[in-house]
Design an enzyme around this catalytic site. Structure first.
Site, PDB file in Angstrom:
ATOM      1  CD  GLU A 174      -2.591   1.526   2.468  1.00  0.00           C
ATOM      2  OE1 GLU A 174      -3.312   2.546   2.515  1.00  0.00           O
ATOM      3  OE2 GLU A 174      -2.436   0.760   3.437  1.00  0.00           O
ATOM      4  CG  ASP A 201      -2.219  15.964  -2.479  1.00  0.00           C
ATOM      5  OD1 ASP A 201      -3.003  16.382  -3.351  1.00  0.00           O
ATOM      6  OD2 ASP A 201      -1.550  16.712  -1.748  1.00  0.00           O
ATOM      7  CG  ASP A 223     -11.939  12.248  -2.079  1.00  0.00           C
ATOM      8  OD1 ASP A 223     -12.318  13.404  -1.811  1.00  0.00           O
ATOM      9  OD2 ASP A 223     -10.737  11.929  -2.117  1.00  0.00           O
ATOM     10  CB  THR A 276      -8.601   5.712   5.073  1.00  0.00           C
ATOM     11  OG1 THR A 276      -9.357   6.642   4.280  1.00  0.00           O
ATOM     12  CG2 THR A 276      -7.860   4.748   4.164  1.00  0.00           C
ATOM     13  CD  GLU A 285     -13.390   4.618   1.767  1.00  0.00           C
ATOM     14  OE1 GLU A 285     -14.355   3.904   1.438  1.00  0.00           O
ATOM     15  OE2 GLU A 285     -12.198   4.244   1.700  1.00  0.00           O
TER      16      GLU A 285
END
Length: 219
Positions: free
Chosen positions: A47, A121, A157, A198, A201
């Site tokens: 990750e 980001d 997102d 997360t 999230e």
């Protein structure tokens, strides 16, 4: 706040599941994660920009037959993931404190089975494209580290980053996009996340943002 960060740095320095500058494995582990750290031959999942490590730890718990590495430059964040993994006795979870621009120092060609990038980001300014973790240069590196048929997964997102990344990875010539959705929570693909999310999230979805996701395979 500074004292709290210092505590986290001190924790990471002592934690066996954190690999960072000053520790022996930091300069020796490339191409030998299975042999030197995990002591098995299970597939390795990384990750990138893992933050507090919610995905690294969450998926590590779901898949005990895979090895997970969370990579981030922020030591205070990694310390939190490290502690979570220790509290759950997850021997298949490690954390690497290093910048992603230096990833070639830690992963060899074909060493990884999956790479996950969770809410990075988006770097929306045109002049910051070189910082986007899905720009052509980074995607090329990831394809090198992944074994044939290895997976690259993006969750965001940001509509901007989602559209940019889909276009970039489709044009790279090194991946095949298997599935994608601009609304993960209404998609069957949500099952692939096993309820892991997360902190950010949770904030995004509470504000009504839709979550985008795609899965691509190295060809």
């Amino acid at each position: 706040m500074a004292r709290k960060k210092l505590h986290h740095y001190e924790f990471s320095a002592k934690a066996d599941n954190v690999i960072e500058a000053g520790k022996t494995l930091y300069t020796e582990v490339k191409g030998r994660w299975n042999q030197l750290y995990f002591n098995n031959e299970n597939p390795i999942v990384v990750e990138l920009a893992c933050g507090k490590g919610e995905y690294t730890v969450g998926l590590g718990k779901v898949f005990p037959d895979k090895n997970f590495i969370g990579m981030d430059i922020k030591g205070d964040r990694i310390a939190r993931g490290s502690l979570m993994a220790m509290e759950q006795n997850l021997q298949n979870v490690a954390f690497l404190r290093a910048g992603i621009q230096y990833s070639e120092e830690f992963f060899d060609k074909g060493e990884l089975s999956e790479i996950w990038l969770i809410h990075p980001d988006p770097q929306v300014r045109e002049r910051d494209e070189n910082k986007r973790l899905t720009n052509p240069g980074f995607l090329g590196r990831y394809a090198d580290y992944l074994r044939k048929d290895g997976l690259f997964c993006l969750k965001t997102d940001s509509s901007f980053l989602y559209d940019y990344s889909l276009e970039t990875i489709s044009q790279s010539g090194r991946y095949k996009v298997l599935e994608h959705t601009d609304d993960l929570y209404t998609s069957h693909l949500l099952d692939e996340h096993f309820g892991v999310k997360t902190h950010y999230e949770s904030i995004f979805t509470a504000k009504g943002h839709t979550i985008k996701y795609f899965k691509a395979q190295v060809i």
